[in-house]
Every structure is written in structure tokens, then in C-alpha cells.
Design an enzyme around this catalytic site. Structure first.
Site, PDB file in Angstrom:
ATOM      1  N   GLY A  46      -1.236 -12.541   5.363  1.00  0.00           N
ATOM      2  CA  GLY A  46      -1.848 -11.235   5.545  1.00  0.00           C
ATOM      3  C   GLY A  46      -2.635 -10.838   4.312  1.00  0.00           C
ATOM      4  O   GLY A  46      -2.328 -11.298   3.205  1.00  0.00           O
ATOM      5  N   LEU A  92       0.299 -11.632  -1.989  1.00  0.00           N
ATOM      6  CA  LEU A  92      -0.714 -12.350  -2.781  1.00  0.00           C
ATOM      7  C   LEU A  92      -1.087 -11.580  -4.047  1.00  0.00           C
ATOM      8  O   LEU A  92      -1.598 -12.168  -4.991  1.00  0.00           O
ATOM      9  CB  LEU A  92      -1.963 -12.613  -1.934  1.00  0.00           C
ATOM     10  CG  LEU A  92      -1.741 -13.547  -0.736  1.00  0.00           C
ATOM     11  CD1 LEU A  92      -3.015 -13.661   0.086  1.00  0.00           C
ATOM     12  CD2 LEU A  92      -1.258 -14.914  -1.184  1.00  0.00           C
ATOM     13  N   GLU A 134       0.878  -4.945   5.181  1.00  0.00           N
ATOM     14  CA  GLU A 134      -0.562  -4.844   4.889  1.00  0.00           C
ATOM     15  C   GLU A 134      -1.045  -3.393   4.969  1.00  0.00           C
ATOM     16  O   GLU A 134      -1.883  -2.980   4.169  1.00  0.00           O
ATOM     17  CB  GLU A 134      -1.372  -5.724   5.853  1.00  0.00           C
ATOM     18  CG  GLU A 134      -1.077  -7.208   5.783  1.00  0.00           C
ATOM     19  CD  GLU A 134      -0.986  -7.769   4.381  1.00  0.00           C
ATOM     20  OE1 GLU A 134      -1.721  -7.303   3.492  1.00  0.00           O
ATOM     21  OE2 GLU A 134      -0.154  -8.675   4.161  1.00  0.00           O
ATOM     22  N   HIS A 137      -0.592  -1.486   1.841  1.00  0.00           N
ATOM     23  CA  HIS A 137      -1.654  -1.702   0.834  1.00  0.00           C
ATOM     24  C   HIS A 137      -2.767  -0.661   0.972  1.00  0.00           C
ATOM     25  O   HIS A 137      -3.327  -0.201  -0.022  1.00  0.00           O
ATOM     26  CB  HIS A 137      -2.277  -3.091   0.987  1.00  0.00           C
ATOM     27  CG  HIS A 137      -1.483  -4.198   0.365  1.00  0.00           C
ATOM     28  ND1 HIS A 137      -1.212  -4.254  -0.978  1.00  0.00           N
ATOM     29  CD2 HIS A 137      -0.928  -5.308   0.911  1.00  0.00           C
ATOM     30  CE1 HIS A 137      -0.514  -5.366  -1.234  1.00  0.00           C
ATOM     31  NE2 HIS A 137      -0.317  -6.010  -0.108  1.00  0.00           N
TER      32      HIS A 137
HETATM   33 NI    NI Z   1       0.700  -7.814   0.054  1.00  0.00          NI
END
Ligand code: NI
Length: 167
Positions: A46, A92, A134, A137
């Protein structure tokens, strides 16, 4: 296609709240393709636009093993429901850190597709967790925010030290 640079915690730009997408054009299509390319190359399951320093409400996810179930969600709105479940999460933007986070098992998703058409579905399991992660974020929130401040502090220090050693 272009691979985009992913911001790493504790970069303050990851704390930006994303604004809605209101223009559905070729630029948006190109950008979402680049997001998918960047996510697959990382490799990850993602990616939110926030993580590549674009503060628009766009996420891409693909939890399949075969890179065959990509979802591109524009302006997603979530209604999580069901049991709360604990699972290991990574990000990430928080490389090589995996910690247990509690989230709702299921989520009802309303969003727009890449052409601006409305879409709606219910996600379970890994897809549900990934979409919730996600969408956090887009609010400037990271999974480490769910951890104790002691644990989060250690992670922040570790990543800050690593970033320094690359300079
Ligand atoms: Ni993330």
C-alpha cells in the site's frame, strides 16, 4: 513510469493532512500509475500520496501475491466495523520496523475511481487493514502513533540516526 521518492519518518511532511482531489485528468492517471510502480518496486502492499510528498487524497493498495489486485482509491471515506483485531504492521515510511497494531477487522469503503466515478465496497482481512493504514497517512497519521510513546521514541531515534549516517 517513474518511481517516486518515499519520505521516511520522522519527516514532518508525513504529518500533512491531504486535501480532496477535484480534478480527474491525465495527470492524476499518470501519478496513480507512478504510485503503483513505486509501491510494487519498494516492495509494499500500500502507498498513500502523502508518502511521496503529494498532499492529495489518493491511495493505492494491492495485497495479492501476484500484483493483480490493484485498487486506486481517490477521496476514500471509511466506516470500519466488526471485531477489533491485532496484526503486525510495517510501513514504507518506517522502514524495517514491524509492530502489532489493533484495528477493526472490516471496513466499508466509499471512494472515487481514477475517472471520478463513485465506487463502494466492503473489505475484510489484510485488505481492510491495509486500507485503514493508508487512509491514516492522508490524515498525517502513522502506525507508530498507536504504540506507546516509549516504543515510538525508540523507533524515531533509530530512524533519525540511520538517516544521519546516510548523509
Ligand atoms: Ni504506511
Amino acid at each position: 513510469m517513474t518511481r517516486l521518492k518515499i519520505l521516511h519518518h520522522p519527516d514532518p511532511r508525513l504529518r500533512t493532512k491531504a486535501t480532496p482531489v477535484d480534478t480527474f485528468d491525465d495527470k492524476l492517471i499518470e501519478f496513480s500509475k507512478n504510485m503503483l510502480e513505486t509501491m510494487y518496486a519498494a516492495p509494499g502492499i500500500g502507498l498513500a500520496a502523502t508518502q511521496v510528498n503529494v498532499h492529495k487524497r489518493i491511495i493505492v493498495v494491492d495485497v495479492s501475491d501476484t500484483k493483480s489486485e490493484a485498487h486506486t482509491l481517490i477521496n476514500p471515506a471509511l466506516e470500519p466495523f466488526g471485531e477489533k483485531v491485532r496484526g503486525e504492521e510495517g510501513c514504507l515510511s518506517v522502514p524495517e520496523i514491524y509492530e502489532s497494531v489493533e484495528r477493526f477487522e472490516q471496513v466499508h469503503v466509499k471512494a472515487q475511481d481514477i475517472h471520478g466515478e463513485p465506487l463502494e465496497f466492503t473489505a475484510n482481512g489484510m485488505l481492510s487493514i491495509c486500507i485503514q493504514h493508508e487512509c491514516d497517512h492522508l490524515e498525517g497519521k502513522l502506525f507508530v502513533d498507536y504504540l506507546s510513546s516509549l516504543k515510538r521514541g525508540r523507533i524515531t531515534k533509530k530512524l533519525r540516526d540511520q538517516a544521519k549516517s546516510f548523509v
